[in-house]
Scaffold this motif. Sequence first.
Motif, PDB file in Angstrom:
ATOM      1  N   GLY A 105       0.812  -1.207   0.000  1.00  0.00           N
ATOM      2  CA  GLY A 105       0.000   0.000   0.000  1.00  0.00           C
ATOM      3  C   GLY A 105       0.851   1.265   0.000  1.00  0.00           C
ATOM      4  O   GLY A 105       0.550   2.241  -0.699  1.00  0.00           O
ATOM      5  N   LEU A 106       1.937   1.245   0.773  1.00  0.00           N
ATOM      6  CA  LEU A 106       2.861   2.385   0.782  1.00  0.00           C
ATOM      7  C   LEU A 106       3.483   2.591  -0.599  1.00  0.00           C
ATOM      8  O   LEU A 106       3.598   3.724  -1.076  1.00  0.00           O
ATOM      9  CB  LEU A 106       3.959   2.151   1.830  1.00  0.00           C
ATOM     10  CG  LEU A 106       3.548   2.218   3.302  1.00  0.00           C
ATOM     11  CD1 LEU A 106       4.708   1.788   4.191  1.00  0.00           C
ATOM     12  CD2 LEU A 106       3.094   3.632   3.673  1.00  0.00           C
ATOM     13  N   ALA A 107       3.884   1.493  -1.241  1.00  0.00           N
ATOM     14  CA  ALA A 107       4.476   1.593  -2.576  1.00  0.00           C
ATOM     15  C   ALA A 107       3.475   2.167  -3.580  1.00  0.00           C
ATOM     16  O   ALA A 107       3.845   2.959  -4.462  1.00  0.00           O
ATOM     17  CB  ALA A 107       4.963   0.219  -3.032  1.00  0.00           C
ATOM     18  N   ASN A 108       2.218   1.798  -3.439  1.00  0.00           N
ATOM     19  CA  ASN A 108       1.194   2.334  -4.332  1.00  0.00           C
ATOM     20  C   ASN A 108       1.007   3.836  -4.129  1.00  0.00           C
ATOM     21  O   ASN A 108       0.758   4.587  -5.083  1.00  0.00           O
ATOM     22  CB  ASN A 108      -0.131   1.610  -4.113  1.00  0.00           C
ATOM     23  CG  ASN A 108      -0.095   0.185  -4.638  1.00  0.00           C
ATOM     24  OD1 ASN A 108       0.707  -0.150  -5.506  1.00  0.00           O
ATOM     25  ND2 ASN A 108      -0.957  -0.661  -4.112  1.00  0.00           N
ATOM     26  N   GLU A 109       1.119   4.292  -2.869  1.00  0.00           N
ATOM     27  CA  GLU A 109       1.015   5.725  -2.597  1.00  0.00           C
ATOM     28  C   GLU A 109       2.212   6.472  -3.189  1.00  0.00           C
ATOM     29  O   GLU A 109       2.081   7.602  -3.672  1.00  0.00           O
ATOM     30  CB  GLU A 109       0.928   5.977  -1.087  1.00  0.00           C
ATOM     31  CG  GLU A 109      -0.351   5.487  -0.434  1.00  0.00           C
ATOM     32  CD  GLU A 109      -1.570   6.281  -0.866  1.00  0.00           C
ATOM     33  OE1 GLU A 109      -1.406   7.356  -1.489  1.00  0.00           O
ATOM     34  OE2 GLU A 109      -2.697   5.826  -0.603  1.00  0.00           O
ATOM     35  N   VAL A 110       3.384   5.839  -3.159  1.00  0.00           N
ATOM     36  CA  VAL A 110       4.568   6.433  -3.789  1.00  0.00           C
ATOM     37  C   VAL A 110       4.335   6.586  -5.294  1.00  0.00           C
ATOM     38  O   VAL A 110       4.634   7.632  -5.887  1.00  0.00           O
ATOM     39  CB  VAL A 110       5.816   5.564  -3.524  1.00  0.00           C
ATOM     40  CG1 VAL A 110       6.991   6.047  -4.372  1.00  0.00           C
ATOM     41  CG2 VAL A 110       6.177   5.604  -2.050  1.00  0.00           C
ATOM     42  N   LYS A 140       9.865  -2.885  -9.462  1.00  0.00           N
ATOM     43  CA  LYS A 140       9.514  -3.213 -10.845  1.00  0.00           C
ATOM     44  C   LYS A 140       8.117  -2.720 -11.193  1.00  0.00           C
ATOM     45  O   LYS A 140       7.881  -2.176 -12.292  1.00  0.00           O
ATOM     46  CB  LYS A 140       9.617  -4.727 -11.068  1.00  0.00           C
ATOM     47  CG  LYS A 140      11.035  -5.259 -11.094  1.00  0.00           C
ATOM     48  CD  LYS A 140      11.044  -6.756 -11.405  1.00  0.00           C
ATOM     49  CE  LYS A 140      12.474  -7.289 -11.459  1.00  0.00           C
ATOM     50  NZ  LYS A 140      12.495  -8.755 -11.739  1.00  0.00           N
ATOM     51  N   HIS A 141       7.186  -2.908 -10.277  1.00  0.00           N
ATOM     52  CA  HIS A 141       5.805  -2.485 -10.536  1.00  0.00           C
ATOM     53  C   HIS A 141       5.725  -0.962 -10.637  1.00  0.00           C
ATOM     54  O   HIS A 141       5.048  -0.428 -11.524  1.00  0.00           O
ATOM     55  CB  HIS A 141       4.894  -2.985  -9.416  1.00  0.00           C
ATOM     56  CG  HIS A 141       3.456  -2.619  -9.614  1.00  0.00           C
ATOM     57  ND1 HIS A 141       2.683  -3.155 -10.608  1.00  0.00           N
ATOM     58  CD2 HIS A 141       2.650  -1.745  -8.941  1.00  0.00           C
ATOM     59  CE1 HIS A 141       1.464  -2.650 -10.549  1.00  0.00           C
ATOM     60  NE2 HIS A 141       1.422  -1.791  -9.549  1.00  0.00           N
ATOM     61  N   ILE A 142       6.407  -0.254  -9.744  1.00  0.00           N
ATOM     62  CA  ILE A 142       6.410   1.207  -9.785  1.00  0.00           C
ATOM     63  C   ILE A 142       6.979   1.698 -11.115  1.00  0.00           C
ATOM     64  O   ILE A 142       6.424   2.610 -11.750  1.00  0.00           O
ATOM     65  CB  ILE A 142       7.227   1.774  -8.602  1.00  0.00           C
ATOM     66  CG1 ILE A 142       6.520   1.485  -7.278  1.00  0.00           C
ATOM     67  CG2 ILE A 142       7.429   3.287  -8.767  1.00  0.00           C
ATOM     68  CD1 ILE A 142       7.349   1.849  -6.054  1.00  0.00           C
ATOM     69  N   MET A 143       8.072   1.081 -11.573  1.00  0.00           N
ATOM     70  CA  MET A 143       8.710   1.510 -12.806  1.00  0.00           C
ATOM     71  C   MET A 143       7.791   1.303 -14.010  1.00  0.00           C
ATOM     72  O   MET A 143       7.690   2.179 -14.881  1.00  0.00           O
ATOM     73  CB  MET A 143      10.035   0.759 -13.009  1.00  0.00           C
ATOM     74  CG  MET A 143      11.110   1.134 -11.997  1.00  0.00           C
ATOM     75  SD  MET A 143      12.687   0.281 -12.273  1.00  0.00           S
ATOM     76  CE  MET A 143      13.275   1.122 -13.754  1.00  0.00           C
ATOM     77  N   ARG A 144       7.113   0.179 -14.050  1.00  0.00           N
ATOM     78  CA  ARG A 144       6.219  -0.085 -15.182  1.00  0.00           C
ATOM     79  C   ARG A 144       5.046   0.886 -15.184  1.00  0.00           C
ATOM     80  O   ARG A 144       4.725   1.496 -16.206  1.00  0.00           O
ATOM     81  CB  ARG A 144       5.707  -1.523 -15.143  1.00  0.00           C
ATOM     82  CG  ARG A 144       4.610  -1.783 -16.185  1.00  0.00           C
ATOM     83  CD  ARG A 144       4.211  -3.229 -16.291  1.00  0.00           C
ATOM     84  NE  ARG A 144       3.013  -3.378 -17.099  1.00  0.00           N
ATOM     85  CZ  ARG A 144       2.988  -3.328 -18.436  1.00  0.00           C
ATOM     86  NH1 ARG A 144       4.099  -3.119 -19.107  1.00  0.00           N
ATOM     87  NH2 ARG A 144       1.861  -3.491 -19.102  1.00  0.00           N
TER      88      ARG A 144
END
Length: 371
Positions: free
Chosen positions: A294-299, A337-341
């Motif tokens: 969830g934190l990564a998604n907010e980023v 990887k998910h953030i980059m895509r």
Amino acid sequence: KTILTPLWMAYHFFTLYANAGNVTAKITETTDNTLDRYILAELNVLVATVKSALDEYKPDIAIREFVRFLDILNNWYIRRGRARFWDEEQDAFDTLYTVLVTLCRVLAPFAPFISEYIYRNLTGNESVHLTDWPTAQKSDSKIVDDMRRVQSIVSVGKQLREQYKLANRMPLNLLTVAGVNMPEYADIIKDELNVKSVKFDENISDVADSFVYLITPKIGARLGGALKDIIPAVKRGDYEIRGGKLLAGGHELNADEYENRLNVKDGVTGAALPDNTAVVVLETELNAELIAEGLANEVRRFIQDTRKAAGLDVSDRIVLTYNADPALMSAIEQHKKHIMREALIVEMIVGDGEYTTQIDEYNLSISVKKA
């Protein structure tokens, strides 16, 4: 305005990605992709509905259908298929091109100037007003019904998230849909509601109780004082439904004078669909892995907002410089990887950035530049 703005948005989206990839699109009637088949089926519903409305001199019905269709075109088909356009998938371009060209032909009597502009730019033909009225093709009514059911499930799921104060970017482990079995649409529901797993259970009785809701104004208008016999009988459960009619208290009610409704049981974190045919149940318990994601998604959301603030185009690839408190850095690394895509990042560099924010209690700074 409710028609022209979403029409222009859909047209701009198509031209942006088609021009960026030098893609040439064509009219299509067949495709294997579920979303493509769905929007083409909805397009046929639109053509048939508008023709019928105009034949009966009811332009208000046609306008409502345009508004409904453009909403699902932008907020369902295009939004859900955005990655396909990034990847320059030909079926996606052909389908959207078909929809826009046909839509201009149907919309021309209502919005002649913007229809003409978009049609001529897309096709290179002389004028939309010189074309024949499109003919509604035989379409897949099942895929329309199924996808509308999926949209209803998603809507109820989002309401549950809001009710239990669970942001949509926070992943959850499980969503159960009781009353239907649609495993072929599980991936769409998982993606829309950010859940790890979707379970279908045809047994509603474990999560909800059914009851009969009487539409008393209609009953009273037709049967008058009979309500004093009907209401107590229904409350006691002393009724029978036969051939779509309800028999209670010695009287027969028509199908439009009552409804079968669902009442979710105490302790179940769920809600019924508007048509009371199924119940959506959300597992609300969180663990450390879900919280980190969830934190990564907010980023990722902050990166997307920063892209806009920096004046970057939605299709621009970027280089990201970032720094954060340790717990947030850990979450970023886990889901790099998910953030980059999703944010179209070609390189991520650790370092202090010019844009800062707080996610929960953690500090984050980033900088973006076009790759």
